[in-house]
Design a protein around this motif. Structure first.
Motif, PDB file in Angstrom:
ATOM      1  N   TRP A   1       0.896  -1.255  -0.056  1.00  0.00           N
ATOM      2  CA  TRP A   1      -0.061  -0.160   0.194  1.00  0.00           C
ATOM      3  C   TRP A   1       0.869   1.317   0.049  1.00  0.00           C
ATOM      4  CZ3 TRP A   1      -4.202   2.405  -1.096  1.00  0.00           C
ATOM      5  CH2 TRP A   1      -4.757   3.425  -0.368  1.00  0.00           C
ATOM      6  N   LEU A   2       0.631   1.837  -0.944  1.00  0.00           N
ATOM      7  CA  LEU A   2       1.417   3.258  -1.264  1.00  0.00           C
ATOM      8  C   LEU A   2       3.046   3.094  -1.028  1.00  0.00           C
ATOM      9  CD1 LEU A   2      -1.109   5.854   0.530  1.00  0.00           C
ATOM     10  CD2 LEU A   2      -0.703   5.478  -1.980  1.00  0.00           C
TER      11      LEU A   2
ATOM     12  N   LEU B   1       1.341  -4.993  12.496  1.00  0.00           N
ATOM     13  CA  LEU B   1      -0.130  -4.858  12.586  1.00  0.00           C
ATOM     14  C   LEU B   1      -0.840  -3.559  12.371  1.00  0.00           C
ATOM     15  CD1 LEU B   1      -0.382  -7.971  15.278  1.00  0.00           C
ATOM     16  CD2 LEU B   1      -1.101  -7.952  12.802  1.00  0.00           C
ATOM     17  N   ASN B   2      -0.286  -2.736  13.211  1.00  0.00           N
ATOM     18  CA  ASN B   2      -0.963  -1.308  13.244  1.00  0.00           C
ATOM     19  C   ASN B   2      -0.917  -0.875  11.690  1.00  0.00           C
ATOM     20  OD1 ASN B   2      -1.973  -0.791  15.907  1.00  0.00           O
ATOM     21  ND2 ASN B   2       0.218  -0.488  16.476  1.00  0.00           N
ATOM     22  N   GLY B   3       0.405  -1.102  11.043  1.00  0.00           N
ATOM     23  CA  GLY B   3       0.433  -0.387   9.603  1.00  0.00           C
ATOM     24  C   GLY B   3      -0.530  -1.257   8.722  1.00  0.00           C
ATOM     25  N   LEU B   4      -0.548  -2.477   8.868  1.00  0.00           N
ATOM     26  CA  LEU B   4      -1.546  -3.339   8.083  1.00  0.00           C
ATOM     27  C   LEU B   4      -2.973  -2.822   8.298  1.00  0.00           C
ATOM     28  CD1 LEU B   4      -2.065  -5.758   6.173  1.00  0.00           C
ATOM     29  CD2 LEU B   4      -2.448  -7.253   8.108  1.00  0.00           C
ATOM     30  N   ASP B   5      -3.390  -2.760   9.530  1.00  0.00           N
ATOM     31  CA  ASP B   5      -4.620  -2.026   9.953  1.00  0.00           C
ATOM     32  C   ASP B   5      -4.992  -0.755   9.048  1.00  0.00           C
ATOM     33  OD1 ASP B   5      -7.219  -2.248  11.343  1.00  0.00           O
ATOM     34  OD2 ASP B   5      -6.432  -0.603  12.551  1.00  0.00           O
ATOM     35  N   LYS B   6      -3.945   0.020   9.129  1.00  0.00           N
ATOM     36  CA  LYS B   6      -3.981   1.428   8.682  1.00  0.00           C
ATOM     37  C   LYS B   6      -4.255   1.200   6.998  1.00  0.00           C
ATOM     38  CE  LYS B   6      -1.576   5.768   8.078  1.00  0.00           C
ATOM     39  NZ  LYS B   6      -0.283   6.392   8.379  1.00  0.00           N
ATOM     40  N   ALA B   7      -3.418   0.352   6.519  1.00  0.00           N
ATOM     41  CA  ALA B   7      -3.356   0.340   5.030  1.00  0.00           C
ATOM     42  C   ALA B   7      -4.912  -0.434   4.571  1.00  0.00           C
ATOM     43  CB  ALA B   7      -2.221  -0.708   4.505  1.00  0.00           C
ATOM     44  N   VAL B   8      -5.199  -1.483   5.380  1.00  0.00           N
ATOM     45  CA  VAL B   8      -6.621  -1.943   5.014  1.00  0.00           C
ATOM     46  C   VAL B   8      -7.992  -0.918   5.268  1.00  0.00           C
ATOM     47  CG1 VAL B   8      -8.314  -3.906   5.660  1.00  0.00           C
ATOM     48  CG2 VAL B   8      -5.884  -4.326   5.426  1.00  0.00           C
TER      49      VAL B   8
ATOM     50  N   ALA C   1      -7.218   2.256   4.966  1.00  0.00           N
ATOM     51  CA  ALA C   1      -7.575   3.169   3.699  1.00  0.00           C
ATOM     52  C   ALA C   1      -8.195   2.527   2.487  1.00  0.00           C
ATOM     53  CB  ALA C   1      -5.918   3.619   3.624  1.00  0.00           C
ATOM     54  N   VAL C   2      -7.871   1.543   2.406  1.00  0.00           N
ATOM     55  CA  VAL C   2      -8.394   0.789   1.179  1.00  0.00           C
ATOM     56  C   VAL C   2      -9.983   0.623   1.168  1.00  0.00           C
ATOM     57  CG1 VAL C   2      -8.619  -1.221  -0.353  1.00  0.00           C
ATOM     58  CG2 VAL C   2      -6.503  -0.794   0.634  1.00  0.00           C
ATOM     59  N   LEU C   3     -10.173   0.341   2.539  1.00  0.00           N
ATOM     60  CA  LEU C   3     -11.736   0.381   2.604  1.00  0.00           C
ATOM     61  C   LEU C   3     -12.367   1.761   2.556  1.00  0.00           C
ATOM     62  CD1 LEU C   3     -14.175  -1.390   3.693  1.00  0.00           C
ATOM     63  CD2 LEU C   3     -13.221  -0.719   6.087  1.00  0.00           C
TER      64      LEU C   3
ATOM     65  N   GLU D   1       2.790   8.673  -0.631  1.00  0.00           N
ATOM     66  CA  GLU D   1       1.827   9.104   0.400  1.00  0.00           C
ATOM     67  C   GLU D   1       1.475  10.492   0.308  1.00  0.00           C
ATOM     68  OE1 GLU D   1       2.584   5.753   4.056  1.00  0.00           O
ATOM     69  OE2 GLU D   1       3.959   7.584   3.808  1.00  0.00           O
ATOM     70  N   ASN D   2       2.580  11.251   0.341  1.00  0.00           N
ATOM     71  CA  ASN D   2       2.544  12.737  -0.011  1.00  0.00           C
ATOM     72  C   ASN D   2       1.469  13.034  -1.258  1.00  0.00           C
ATOM     73  OD1 ASN D   2       3.776  13.834   2.046  1.00  0.00           O
ATOM     74  ND2 ASN D   2       5.882  13.362   1.210  1.00  0.00           N
ATOM     75  N   SER D   3       1.804  12.233  -2.385  1.00  0.00           N
ATOM     76  CA  SER D   3       0.986  12.500  -3.752  1.00  0.00           C
ATOM     77  C   SER D   3      -0.503  11.982  -3.512  1.00  0.00           C
ATOM     78  CB  SER D   3       1.722  11.727  -4.948  1.00  0.00           C
ATOM     79  OG  SER D   3       1.073  11.766  -6.018  1.00  0.00           O
ATOM     80  N   PHE D   4      -0.570  11.005  -2.686  1.00  0.00           N
ATOM     81  CA  PHE D   4      -1.918  10.575  -2.505  1.00  0.00           C
ATOM     82  C   PHE D   4      -2.655  11.574  -1.625  1.00  0.00           C
ATOM     83  CE2 PHE D   4      -5.170   8.358   0.341  1.00  0.00           C
ATOM     84  CZ  PHE D   4      -5.957   7.438  -0.671  1.00  0.00           C
ATOM     85  N   ILE D   5      -2.106  12.187  -0.582  1.00  0.00           N
ATOM     86  CA  ILE D   5      -2.705  13.140   0.141  1.00  0.00           C
ATOM     87  C   ILE D   5      -3.359  14.369  -0.757  1.00  0.00           C
ATOM     88  CG2 ILE D   5      -2.439  14.757   1.987  1.00  0.00           C
ATOM     89  CD1 ILE D   5      -0.354  12.723   3.352  1.00  0.00           C
TER      90      ILE D   5
END
Length: 429
Positions: A261-262, A335-342, A344-346, A410-414
């Protein structure tokens, strides 16, 4: 010594009973479509020689009977039935399959030869026998076969039933239901497996579709009722389809070790999390395929709901893992990073779903009520949808901005979603 001697037979008896139970629990696997195609193409049907294929089926049955020592007596013929307890070897399932194939090829032989009234009765009798054996094959595979074998056998039996109804020319609705059930199964099975398997499924679908079109044409005004009956019939196959798809996803998920993710990679150690993410990704692929362009918007909303459910299941698994991770910092960070990525996709899929709702609302904004009293969109409802989109984009930018040491992606996405938020505000006005 005597006690030990008395104990040994009991232990042996327990071991032998356990071995019997283990043997009974074995599920046989048959690639029904591949078996059928190979037999048909190599033994006459490439030239539409049904007589040759029927003779091959008879010879194959004789070899199977002999190899299994499943003979019917000498002199007077006494049929031995194949039941669930009988099926201790996959060859018993092959016997039932080739019995169905032999009856079907005999029926097709009579059909292609040109039939008078008496021969037509005989031909329909062969089709009925083919349905009888195909139904038994499906029944036995549902108990003795694995999930894919059971599903393929169900499709095989549906095809035979459809062929019988089609030839009888009486119950066209039932014929169409069975043919569509067959097509639905092979459409799902054709998404997975080898290229050869996908090609076989595609060929089978192409064989069935003209029959479906013919049935639909003959039904005329009652085709809508047939669609309703089809939906009910497909529900009976959903459990088996889901079992096969879950099994396939589990196999594919074994090779899925991380989530990208990103520009960041997050390891996935929980098998349930992998399966849920894989299910969501497959649904996303289906949603974005060219085949879904003609699908009604309401059905696309249904696919979105399934995607949300899959990602929510993944998040639930991740958070359960977090709760049991203890103080292991590395694991918790992953796990926190994975939770954040999922999450974000949601959030992204939520924005896409809400954009679809906006397009639906816009299409109904200028409509007048028709004879069905279709509900039209009020301007304030459209404003509410844009408010949701604005909030969605703000949530997305906040979520991605929350991390430290953001990378270029991530900066581009924001920046992209800040601009989208401004665009939604402009459209709202």
């Amino acid at each position: 010594m005597s006690k030990t001697g008395e104990q040994q037979p009991a232990d042996m008896e327990v071991d032998s009973s356990a071995a019997v139970e283990e043997k009974q629990a074995v599920k046989f696997s048959i690639n029904v479509l591949e078996l059928m195609r190979e037999a048909q193409m190599q033994h006459g049907l490439r030239q539409s020689d049904y007589t040759r294929y029927r003779r091959y089926c008879s010879a194959r049955l004789r070899r199977l009977y002999k190899s299994l020592k499943f003979l019917h007596g000498r002199g007077k013929y006494t049929r031995r039935n194949i039941t669930e307890p009988t099926v201790t070897d996959v060859r018993y399932l092959h016997i039932v399959f080739y019995m169905a194939e032999r009856a079907w090829s005999h029926a097709m032989e009579k059909k292609t030869a040109g039939t008078n009234a008496q021969q037509r009765i005989y031909m329909l009798g062969r089709f009925r026998k083919a349905v009888k054996w195909a139904s038994l094959f499906s029944q036995l595979c549902s108990v003795k076969g694995d999930s894919r074998t059971s599903l393929e056998a169900e499709a095989y039996a549906s095809y035979m039933k459809g062929a019988l109804f089609f030839e009888q020319d009486k119950n066209i609705e039932a014929a169409m239901i069975n043919f569509k059930n067959t097509r639905a199964v092979y459409e799902e099975l054709g998404k997975y497996g080898s290229i050869e398997n996908q090609l076989l499924c595609r060929q089978r679908i192409e064989e069935v579709e003209p029959m479906i079109d013919f049935c639909s044409h003959k039904l005329g005004g009652s085709s809508l009722q047939a669609h309703e009956l089809l939906d009910m019939a497909n529900d009976l196959l959903k459990a088996k389809m889901e079992a096969v798809l879950s099994e396939t996803r589990s196999q594919q998920a074994a090779s899925m070790t991380e989530f990208n993710w990103l520009g960041r990679r997050f390891p996935i150690t929980n098998a349930k999390t992998r399966v849920s993410i894989l299910k969501a990704q497959q649904l996303e692929k289906d949603l974005n395929s060219s085949a879904t362009e003609s699908i009604a918007a309401e059905k696309k909303l249904g696919i979105f709901d399934k995607i949300f459910s899959a990602y929510h299941d993944a998040r639930s698994c991740i958070r359960n893992d977090l709760a049991s991770a203890g103080s292991a910092e590395n694991i918790r960070d992953d796990l926190n990073g994975l939770d954040k990525a999922v999450s974000a996709v949601l959030g992204l899929r939520t924005i896409e779903r809400n954009q679809l709702l906006v397009s639906i609302a816009k299409s109904k904004l200028t409509k007048h009520r028709d004879e069905k009293n279709e509900r039209i969109t009020k301007p304030e409802e459209l404003v509410r949808l844009y408010d949701l989109l604005i909030q969605n984009t703000m949530d997305m930018t906040d979520l991605v901005s929350s991390g430290r040491n953001k990378n270029e992606e991530e900066n581009s996405f924001i920046h992209e979603y800040e601009l989208k938020g401004l665009a939604f505000r402009a459209e709202r006005l």
